[in-house]
Design an enzyme around this catalytic site. Structure first.
Site, PDB file in Angstrom:
ATOM      1  N   LYS A  11      31.563  18.318 -67.530  1.00  0.00           N
ATOM      2  CA  LYS A  11      32.316  18.241 -66.559  1.00  0.00           C
ATOM      3  C   LYS A  11      32.796  16.752 -66.764  1.00  0.00           C
ATOM      4  O   LYS A  11      32.052  15.777 -67.366  1.00  0.00           O
ATOM      5  CB  LYS A  11      31.721  18.439 -65.133  1.00  0.00           C
ATOM      6  CG  LYS A  11      30.514  17.509 -64.958  1.00  0.00           C
ATOM      7  CD  LYS A  11      30.452  16.000 -64.459  1.00  0.00           C
ATOM      8  CE  LYS A  11      29.121  15.358 -64.369  1.00  0.00           C
ATOM      9  NZ  LYS A  11      29.387  14.131 -64.047  1.00  0.00           N
ATOM     10  N   ASP A 136      23.720  18.695 -59.769  1.00  0.00           N
ATOM     11  CA  ASP A 136      25.072  19.124 -60.508  1.00  0.00           C
ATOM     12  C   ASP A 136      25.184  20.587 -60.956  1.00  0.00           C
ATOM     13  O   ASP A 136      26.266  21.043 -61.254  1.00  0.00           O
ATOM     14  CB  ASP A 136      25.297  18.108 -62.036  1.00  0.00           C
ATOM     15  CG  ASP A 136      25.544  16.798 -61.517  1.00  0.00           C
ATOM     16  OD1 ASP A 136      25.966  16.433 -60.422  1.00  0.00           O
ATOM     17  OD2 ASP A 136      25.456  15.933 -62.517  1.00  0.00           O
TER      18      ASP A 136
END
Length: 285
Positions: A11, A136
């Site tokens: 990401k 996350d």
């Protein structure tokens, strides 16, 4: 099914703001997260018992020091799995790079176990469980584009951003997320990213509006310690990036390029100039 291959996507943060430091030591954040097509590859295989982890990277532990191991153990214990699991990791995402490499591997293992053992756990329940591994990890289970709030675990899915080319460059350094947050004084942040504006631009499908608002408050700490990050950002812009930003706590820098030709030229140039040790041309997922 006794074996399964899964991908774990990295990401980047299109915007990252820190609202305040919480009493428990964590930080309240508001950020836009975007999965990209730079992926680790994992092979999961049922075994007679226990957890075995192997990897092609000599820099990673293969015990409970690895989030993959911890995620597999959490799934085994939570759902009473009697069979064991062997996981092999082919590592493509840079390590300690601000790209959620460990978190996305953990997420992939949790999703993979769900499929391999036919557990039929809803995605929302899997995301909630994954917060025990890291903030996350829920996003890495969700994927795509999302607004993240709280400590990063409160997610609002967003529409896909317009297609673009993403050049990611990691210099030959590793940055500790803990170090960055410990050296960030949230009370002294005077300029905050326009996260709401980024979200609105995403909903409108306005890539220019997204790129013009990209900002990461953690750069104030990481660039001070590692000026090469600023040098890579400057070079990407000079090579035609519409915008460039450090991802997460760094040190990876990414640039948004509207066309493949300029992105490809920047890829070759950055490799030749050795500003970054690892450079990847990828795209949003």
């Amino acid at each position: 099914m006794d074996q399964l291959k899964v991908k774990a996507c990295a990401k980047v943060n299109l915007g990252l703001d820190v609202i305040k430091r919480l009493p428990n030591g964590y930080h309240q954040v508001k950020m836009v997260m975007q999965a990209i097509d730079l992926c680790d590859e994992l092979t999961l295989e049922k075994t007679g018992g226990g957890i075995t982890l192997t990897t092609d990277s000599a820099d990673l532990p293969t015990n409970e020091g690895n989030l993959i191991f911890r995620a597999a153990k959490l799934m085994q214990e939570t759902f009473g799995l009697k069979e064991g699991l062997k996981v092999h990791l082919q590592k493509n995402i840079p390590i300690a790079a601000g790209m959620a490499g460990g978190s996305t591997d953990a997420a992939a293992v949790m999703k993979g176990i769900n499929r391999l053992f036919d557990l039929k756990i809803p995605q929302a329940a899997l995301m909630e469980l994954s917060t025990a591994i890291g903030a996350d990890v829920p996003f890495c289970i969700l994927g795509g584009t999302a607004l993240a709030e709280g400590i990063g675990e409160k997610l609002t899915p967003l529409p896909p951003i317009p297609f673009c080319h993403v050049l990611a460059a990691k210099p030959d350094i590793s940055v500790s997320t803990k170090y960055v947050y410990e050296h960030l004084d949230a009370a002294e942040i005077t300029s905050h990213p326009d996260i709401d504006g980024i979200v609105a631009a995403i909903i409108d499908g306005n890539l220019k509006g997204i790129v013009s608002r990209m900002e990461n408050v953690l750069e104030s700490v990481t660039i001070t310690a590692y000026p090469v990050i600023a040098a890579i950002k400057k070079r990407m812009l000079a090579l035609g990036a519409a915008g460039s930003l450090m991802s997460g706590s760094g040190p990876t820098v990414f640039g948004i390029f509207p066309d493949k030709e300029s992105a490809g030229h920047a890829l070759v140039t950055l490799k030749e100039e050795s500003l970054a040790k690892q450079v990847f041309l990828t795209a949003p997922v």
